[in-house]
Design an enzyme around this catalytic site. Structure first.
Site, PDB file in Angstrom:
ATOM      1  N   TYR A  11     -72.190 102.654-123.895  1.00 30.58           N
ATOM      2  CA  TYR A  11     -73.208 101.697-123.433  1.00 30.58           C
ATOM      3  C   TYR A  11     -73.787 102.103-122.075  1.00 30.58           C
ATOM      4  CZ  TYR A  11     -74.899  97.091-121.772  1.00 30.58           C
ATOM      5  OH  TYR A  11     -75.632  96.047-121.257  1.00 30.58           O
ATOM      6  N   ASP A  31     -67.878 113.197-125.616  1.00 29.40           N
ATOM      7  CA  ASP A  31     -67.521 111.853-126.056  1.00 29.40           C
ATOM      8  C   ASP A  31     -66.739 111.989-127.359  1.00 29.40           C
ATOM      9  OD1 ASP A  31     -69.144 108.790-125.501  1.00 29.40           O
ATOM     10  OD2 ASP A  31     -67.658 109.073-127.104  1.00 29.40           O
ATOM     11  N   ASN A  35     -65.841 104.725-129.632  1.00 26.75           N
ATOM     12  CA  ASN A  35     -66.457 103.407-129.455  1.00 26.75           C
ATOM     13  C   ASN A  35     -67.967 103.544-129.285  1.00 26.75           C
ATOM     14  OD1 ASN A  35     -66.475 100.614-129.259  1.00 26.75           O
ATOM     15  ND2 ASN A  35     -66.164 100.613-127.038  1.00 26.75           N
ATOM     16  N   PHE A  80     -67.402 108.183-117.503  1.00 22.70           N
ATOM     17  CA  PHE A  80     -67.485 106.841-118.101  1.00 22.70           C
ATOM     18  C   PHE A  80     -66.392 106.648-119.140  1.00 22.70           C
ATOM     19  CE2 PHE A  80     -71.386 105.385-116.329  1.00 22.70           C
ATOM     20  CZ  PHE A  80     -72.225 106.480-116.215  1.00 22.70           C
ATOM     21  N   ASN A  99     -54.624 106.979-122.224  1.00 30.95           N
ATOM     22  CA  ASN A  99     -55.993 107.457-122.408  1.00 30.95           C
ATOM     23  C   ASN A  99     -56.787 107.457-121.097  1.00 30.95           C
ATOM     24  OD1 ASN A  99     -58.335 108.038-124.381  1.00 30.95           O
ATOM     25  ND2 ASN A  99     -59.119 106.322-123.167  1.00 30.95           N
ATOM     26  N   SER A 124     -64.494  99.239-111.720  1.00 28.39           N
ATOM     27  CA  SER A 124     -64.847  97.887-112.161  1.00 28.39           C
ATOM     28  C   SER A 124     -64.455  96.862-111.111  1.00 28.39           C
ATOM     29  CB  SER A 124     -64.113  97.590-113.479  1.00 28.39           C
ATOM     30  OG  SER A 124     -64.148  96.208-113.766  1.00 28.39           O
ATOM     31  N   TYR A 149     -56.098  97.200-118.515  1.00 21.59           N
ATOM     32  CA  TYR A 149     -57.413  97.848-118.369  1.00 21.59           C
ATOM     33  C   TYR A 149     -57.776  97.909-116.875  1.00 21.59           C
ATOM     34  CZ  TYR A 149     -62.406  97.827-117.576  1.00 21.59           C
ATOM     35  OH  TYR A 149     -63.652  98.090-117.064  1.00 21.59           O
ATOM     36  N   LYS A 153     -57.948 101.193-114.022  1.00 21.64           N
ATOM     37  CA  LYS A 153     -59.066 101.503-113.117  1.00 21.64           C
ATOM     38  C   LYS A 153     -58.548 101.594-111.677  1.00 21.64           C
ATOM     39  CE  LYS A 153     -62.618 101.491-115.972  1.00 21.64           C
ATOM     40  NZ  LYS A 153     -63.421 102.710-116.209  1.00 21.64           N
ATOM     41  N   ARG A 231     -70.146  84.696-112.973  1.00 26.26           N
ATOM     42  CA  ARG A 231     -70.046  86.138-112.855  1.00 26.26           C
ATOM     43  C   ARG A 231     -71.342  86.735-112.320  1.00 26.26           C
ATOM     44  NH1 ARG A 231     -65.741  84.637-113.818  1.00 26.26           N
ATOM     45  NH2 ARG A 231     -64.131  85.407-115.288  1.00 26.26           N
ATOM     46  N   ARG A 293     -59.629  81.113-121.211  1.00 20.85           N
ATOM     47  CA  ARG A 293     -59.066  82.366-121.742  1.00 20.85           C
ATOM     48  C   ARG A 293     -58.034  82.862-120.738  1.00 20.85           C
ATOM     49  NH1 ARG A 293     -63.214  87.298-122.799  1.00 20.85           N
ATOM     50  NH2 ARG A 293     -63.517  86.986-120.544  1.00 20.85           N
TER      51      ARG A 293
HETATM   52  C1  WQD Z   1     -67.757  86.562-118.709  1.00 22.69           C
HETATM   53  C2  WQD Z   1     -67.632  85.033-118.652  1.00 22.69           C
HETATM   54  C3  WQD Z   1     -65.642  84.207-119.703  1.00 22.69           C
HETATM   55  C4  WQD Z   1     -66.776  85.455-123.769  1.00 22.69           C
HETATM   56  C5  WQD Z   1     -64.702  91.845-118.304  1.00 22.69           C
HETATM   57  C6  WQD Z   1     -63.949  92.964-117.597  1.00 22.69           C
HETATM   58  C7  WQD Z   1     -64.912  93.777-116.781  1.00 22.69           C
HETATM   59  C8  WQD Z   1     -65.980  94.311-117.695  1.00 22.69           C
HETATM   60  C9  WQD Z   1     -66.733  93.120-118.293  1.00 22.69           C
HETATM   61  C10 WQD Z   1     -65.697  96.366-118.933  1.00 22.69           C
HETATM   62  C11 WQD Z   1     -66.220  84.566-118.339  1.00 22.69           C
HETATM   63  C12 WQD Z   1     -66.882  83.730-120.452  1.00 22.69           C
HETATM   64  C13 WQD Z   1     -66.776  85.247-122.398  1.00 22.69           C
HETATM   65  C14 WQD Z   1     -66.824  84.350-124.652  1.00 22.69           C
HETATM   66  C15 WQD Z   1     -66.875  82.874-122.760  1.00 22.69           C
HETATM   67  N1  WQD Z   1     -65.405  95.092-118.731  1.00 22.69           N
HETATM   68  N2  WQD Z   1     -66.820  83.975-121.910  1.00 22.69           N
HETATM   69  N3  WQD Z   1     -66.860  83.093-124.111  1.00 22.69           N
HETATM   70  O1  WQD Z   1     -64.166  88.847-118.352  1.00 22.69           O
HETATM   71  O2  WQD Z   1     -65.967  88.716-116.527  1.00 22.69           O
HETATM   72  O3  WQD Z   1     -65.229  90.951-117.353  1.00 22.69           O
HETATM   73  O4  WQD Z   1     -65.774  92.376-119.068  1.00 22.69           O
HETATM   74  O5  WQD Z   1     -66.439  97.088-118.316  1.00 22.69           O
HETATM   75  O6  WQD Z   1     -64.227  94.857-116.172  1.00 22.69           O
HETATM   76  O7  WQD Z   1     -63.005  92.400-116.701  1.00 22.69           O
HETATM   77  O8  WQD Z   1     -66.574  89.484-118.835  1.00 22.69           O
HETATM   78  O9  WQD Z   1     -68.185  88.857-120.596  1.00 22.69           O
HETATM   79  O10 WQD Z   1     -65.691  88.740-121.112  1.00 22.69           O
HETATM   80  O11 WQD Z   1     -66.727  87.040-119.589  1.00 22.69           O
HETATM   81  O12 WQD Z   1     -66.914  81.716-122.287  1.00 22.69           O
HETATM   82  O13 WQD Z   1     -66.819  84.488-125.909  1.00 22.69           O
HETATM   83  O14 WQD Z   1     -67.941  84.504-119.939  1.00 22.69           O
HETATM   84  O15 WQD Z   1     -64.675  83.163-119.618  1.00 22.69           O
HETATM   85  O16 WQD Z   1     -66.312  83.385-117.538  1.00 22.69           O
HETATM   86  P1  WQD Z   1     -65.408  89.393-117.738  1.00 22.69           P
HETATM   87  P2  WQD Z   1     -66.794  88.567-120.125  1.00 22.69           P
END
Ligand code: WQD
Length: 334
Positions: A11, A31, A35, A80, A99, A124, A149, A153, A231, A293
């Site tokens: 991505y 690559d 994924n 990446f 990995n 990250s 994960y 990092k 976020r 979660r």
């Molecule tokens: C964002 C918000 C969830 C899904 C992670 C990794 C980060 C990067 C991005 C890889 C949160 C809420 C989410 C859903 C929801 N990963 N949510 N329902 O957890 O901030 O970050 O992914 O590069 O390193 O830590 O991202 O998109 O999973 O969640 O309510 O089905 O959306 O609780 O508040 P996150 P996310």
């Protein structure tokens, strides 16, 4: 001279390859396609009218990496490659550590062997764990990671710091991404994870187009503006352009270890994302509030000043672009 991009059909990798090619760089992708899809190369060609060299290699295969270095004059490596599903990492820690860390060490050892010292690492915001203060700056404490994960990092960042301290001829840029979303405006490349998406935006797009029935909003009892998680969402094209600025920084400095947060500096809640997505795309996103979660934090967004002051980079695209481009990509790739 070429730029070696590991995970370059992924991505963020593919969006960065587009920017590198349009900048005029010669790009080599390695690559393992675990994924991502080989068809991404066709999309990159259609966008840029250029085709990067491609090797289907797992970066754990040191001999094959060595062969690429033997056959090409590589000036900089952008890494990446790596597994990135938080939930999966909790279930399969050894796979993630082996990995992500093993692959990075392989890459760095081969770079050392060939005297290639320019390295950009895809890190990250997760390395900050649950931040004590927001907005987050690069000086904030790191290491309080809550999943393998994020810990992988953090550990690679530690390895890079120790490597630089052992040999100051290394020239390293660590980029800590906040929440990458969106897609190239052509709709030809974007985020299309295999199976049920872990992340918010790809899940929203699949509910909006009917592939998934309803979005579960993980908790509305956080101490935030509307109780849902906040976020710092950043458009993937802005993120890709941040890598061009990091590459220019390394070309200018010749050696050093540099760390930058790449985010917009603005936090949005889950409900605000849903509201913006519906408004911009004139679609309905069905959702229900469920339990939090495990491992989620309430608020995470950056102070973007350091990247602006030292890289002359800042995010240009807003939440509307992120929502529009995400939806455009999914509709282009049903
Ligand atoms: C964002 C918000 C969830 C899904 C992670 C990794 C980060 C990067 C991005 C890889 C949160 C809420 C989410 C859903 C929801 N990963 N949510 N329902 O957890 O901030 O970050 O992914 O590069 O390193 O830590 O991202 O998109 O999973 O969640 O309510 O089905 O959306 O609780 O508040 P996150 P996310």
């Amino acid at each position: 001279m070429s730029i070696l991009v590991t995970g370059g059909t992924g991505y963020i990798g593919s969006h960065t390859v587009v920017e590198l090619l349009e900048y005029g760089k010669d790009v080599i992708i390695i690559d393992d396609l675990s994924n991502s899809k080989i068809e991404v190369l066709d999309s990159i060609k259609e966008i840029t009218n250029k085709t990067p060299k491609f090797y289907q290699i797992n970066y754990l295969d040191k001999e094959k990496i060595r062969k690429v270095f033997k056959e090409h004059d590589i000036e900089t490596v952008i890494n990446f490659a790596g597994f990135k599903a938080v939930g999966e990492s909790v279930a399969k820690p050894l796979m993630y550590y082996h990995n992500n860390i093993g692959g990075a060490i392989n890459l760095l050892e081969v770079m050392q062997e060939f005297g290639v010292k320019n390295f950009i690492f895809s890190s990250s915001a997760t390395v900050y764990g649950d931040p004590k203060v927001t907005p987050i700056t690069e000086e904030c404490e790191v290491g309080g990671t809550t999943n393998p994960y994020g810990t992988s990092k953090f550990m690679i960042e530690k390895i890079l710091k120790d490597l630089y301290n052992s040999d100051n001829s290394w020239n390293i840029c660590i980029l800590r991404y906040f929440n990458p979303v969106g897609a190239h405006q052509s709709g030809l490349i974007g985020e299309n994870p295999n199976g049920i998406p872990n992340n918010l935006m790809p899940y929203i797009t699949k509910v909006a187009n009917g592939e998934l029935e309803i979005l579960s909003v993980y908790g509305n009892d956080y101490s935030t503006k509307d109780g849902t998680g906040v976020r710092d969402y950043i458009h993937v094209v802005d993120l890709a352009k941040g890598h061009i600025k990091a590459m220019e920084k390394l070309e200018k400095e010749k050696s050093g270890l540099y760390i930058y947060n790449l985010g917009t500096g603005t936090g949005y809640s889950v409900l605000e994302i849903i509201e913006n997505f519906q408004k911009v795309n004139n679609v309905k996103v069905n959702y229900k509030i469920v339990e939090r979660r495990p491992g989620d934090i309430a608020i995470c967004y950056t102070n973007p000043d350091k990247a602006l002051n030292e890289l002359e980079w800042k995010a240009e695209k807003g939440i509307e672009d992120m929502c529009r481009d995400s939806w455009n990509y999914i509709n282009n790739n049903k």
